[in-house]
Write a protein that holds these residues in place. Structure first.
Motif, PDB file in Angstrom:
ATOM      1  N   ASP A 131       0.801  -1.222   0.000  1.00  0.00           N
ATOM      2  CA  ASP A 131       0.000   0.000   0.000  1.00  0.00           C
ATOM      3  C   ASP A 131       0.837   1.275   0.000  1.00  0.00           C
ATOM      4  OD1 ASP A 131       1.008  -0.012   2.559  1.00  0.00           O
ATOM      5  OD2 ASP A 131      -0.918  -0.346   3.547  1.00  0.00           O
ATOM      6  N   GLY A 132       2.169   1.124   0.087  1.00  0.00           N
ATOM      7  CA  GLY A 132       3.040   2.294   0.039  1.00  0.00           C
ATOM      8  C   GLY A 132       3.035   3.133   1.301  1.00  0.00           C
ATOM      9  N   ARG A 172      -0.514   0.890  -8.713  1.00  0.00           N
ATOM     10  CA  ARG A 172      -0.107   0.446 -10.049  1.00  0.00           C
ATOM     11  C   ARG A 172       0.560  -0.929  -9.984  1.00  0.00           C
ATOM     12  NH1 ARG A 172       2.487   6.184 -12.246  1.00  0.00           N
ATOM     13  NH2 ARG A 172       0.484   7.201 -12.727  1.00  0.00           N
ATOM     14  N   ILE A 173       1.371  -1.137  -8.956  1.00  0.00           N
ATOM     15  CA  ILE A 173       2.026  -2.439  -8.800  1.00  0.00           C
ATOM     16  C   ILE A 173       0.999  -3.532  -8.543  1.00  0.00           C
ATOM     17  CG2 ILE A 173       3.558  -3.790  -7.311  1.00  0.00           C
ATOM     18  CD1 ILE A 173       5.217  -1.279  -6.888  1.00  0.00           C
ATOM     19  N   ASP A 174      -0.005  -3.222  -7.741  1.00  0.00           N
ATOM     20  CA  ASP A 174      -1.061  -4.193  -7.448  1.00  0.00           C
ATOM     21  C   ASP A 174      -1.811  -4.569  -8.726  1.00  0.00           C
ATOM     22  OD1 ASP A 174      -2.684  -5.662  -5.420  1.00  0.00           O
ATOM     23  OD2 ASP A 174      -4.259  -4.338  -6.147  1.00  0.00           O
ATOM     24  N   ALA A 175      -2.094  -3.586  -9.578  1.00  0.00           N
ATOM     25  CA  ALA A 175      -2.782  -3.845 -10.843  1.00  0.00           C
ATOM     26  C   ALA A 175      -1.904  -4.689 -11.770  1.00  0.00           C
ATOM     27  CB  ALA A 175      -3.150  -2.524 -11.517  1.00  0.00           C
ATOM     28  N   TRP A 176      -0.608  -4.377 -11.793  1.00  0.00           N
ATOM     29  CA  TRP A 176       0.355  -5.140 -12.605  1.00  0.00           C
ATOM     30  C   TRP A 176       0.406  -6.603 -12.177  1.00  0.00           C
ATOM     31  CZ3 TRP A 176       4.906  -7.031 -10.218  1.00  0.00           C
ATOM     32  CH2 TRP A 176       5.856  -7.595 -11.071  1.00  0.00           C
ATOM     33  N   ALA A 177       0.498  -6.848 -10.876  1.00  0.00           N
ATOM     34  CA  ALA A 177       0.571  -8.216 -10.368  1.00  0.00           C
ATOM     35  C   ALA A 177      -0.727  -8.974 -10.639  1.00  0.00           C
ATOM     36  CB  ALA A 177       0.868  -8.205  -8.870  1.00  0.00           C
ATOM     37  N   ILE A 191       1.132 -12.505 -11.070  1.00  0.00           N
ATOM     38  CA  ILE A 191       2.484 -12.587 -10.519  1.00  0.00           C
ATOM     39  C   ILE A 191       2.427 -12.717  -9.001  1.00  0.00           C
ATOM     40  CG2 ILE A 191       4.616 -11.265 -10.125  1.00  0.00           C
ATOM     41  CD1 ILE A 191       4.331 -10.213 -12.968  1.00  0.00           C
ATOM     42  N   ARG A 192       3.118 -13.705  -8.487  1.00  0.00           N
ATOM     43  CA  ARG A 192       3.208 -13.905  -7.046  1.00  0.00           C
ATOM     44  C   ARG A 192       4.226 -12.905  -6.495  1.00  0.00           C
ATOM     45  NH1 ARG A 192       4.808 -19.584  -3.965  1.00  0.00           N
ATOM     46  NH2 ARG A 192       4.503 -18.849  -1.832  1.00  0.00           N
ATOM     47  N   GLN A 193       3.749 -11.928  -5.760  1.00  0.00           N
ATOM     48  CA  GLN A 193       4.621 -10.836  -5.326  1.00  0.00           C
ATOM     49  C   GLN A 193       5.543 -11.225  -4.170  1.00  0.00           C
ATOM     50  OE1 GLN A 193       1.006  -8.041  -5.251  1.00  0.00           O
ATOM     51  NE2 GLN A 193       2.730  -6.645  -5.419  1.00  0.00           N
TER      52      GLN A 193
END
Length: 240
Positions: free
Chosen positions: A98-99, A117-122, A127-129
């Motif tokens: 969440d930054g 944006r990273i959450d949407a990308w994953a 993608i397993r973060q």
């Protein structure tokens, strides 16, 4: 490194009796390419071998292209004077959830927006973060946290140690109850318990779409030769 590379790298670790313990975080570069941060604890005498294996797979494809040797794989040892291992990995976990508390990144972007944006990308690329590497099963930890009653029987004291540690967010206590860092999965005292995935209305056993094999799902834990059910309900999505 690609996920498949890490799989083969893990096999090479086992052949050389290398058992790293730590954590991995995946985040996107500007072009969307997954970029890994890995934090490992390893015996000092095995450090060079671990580095060599990781570097081999990082440079396996087009490793002679310009900048590959310098930029694809970088190793840093934790300097206690600059901060702890926990502090290092916590920053990457926070910026990918969440930054909160991270502030701006090095390009001046607000961390809260970057995290979205990273959450949407994953989510888009499945993608397993985050991944714990080595140690005991995180899935067993989660199932233990579903249990709310204590196990007072002496023969179940180890199960209670693990349950109590999980319920109180004591990861160290949980690892110790599960046999320590380097105990093999088959030798762990507590394992997941699986059962057939059955449609309650019809009694039908669900099968895999691809090969027709019966589908198993987690139902609880397996300890000392008996099953401990942690999932008593089945949920399904219906139209309103």
């Amino acid at each position: 490194m690609k996920l498949n590379d890490y799989f083969w790298g893990s096999l090479r670790f086992k052949r050389q009796n290398i058992a790293p313990y730590g954590f991995r975080v995946a985040e996107p570069q500007h072009d969307g390419t997954p970029h890994w941060h890995m934090l490992f604890f390893i015996e000092s005498e095995k450090l060079d071998a671990l580095k060599a294996i990781i570097r081999h797979y990082a440079l396996e494809v087009d490793g002679d292209e310009k900048g590959a040797a310098e930029n694809r794989c970088d190793f840093k040892q934790i300097d206690p004077n600059k901060g702890s291992a926990t502090g290092y990995i916590l920053k990457y976990i926070a910026k990918n959830i969440d930054g909160e508390g991270v502030g701006e990144d090095k390009f001046g972007n607000d961390s809260l927006l970057v995290a979205q944006r990273i959450d949407a990308w994953a989510s888009c690329w499945c993608i397993r973060q985050f991944q714990q590497i080595g140690g005991a099963s995180v899935s067993v930890w989660r199932e233990l946290r579903r249990l709310r009653s204590m196990f007072k029987d002496k023969k179940d004291s180890l199960l209670e140690q693990a349950r109590f540690a999980a319920d109180n967010s004591d990861w160290k206590g949980y690892i110790l109850a599960m046999g320590g860092l380097y105990t093999k999965l088959k030798d762990r005292p507590i394992k997941l318990h699986y059962d057939l995935n059955i449609v309650e209305e019809t009694g039908e056993c669900l099968q895999s779409y691809y090969d027709g094999e019966l589908i198993l799902k987690v139902k609880g834990l397996w300890f000392a030769g008996k099953a401990i059910i942690t999932r008593h309900y089945s949920w399904k999505v219906e139209k309103a």
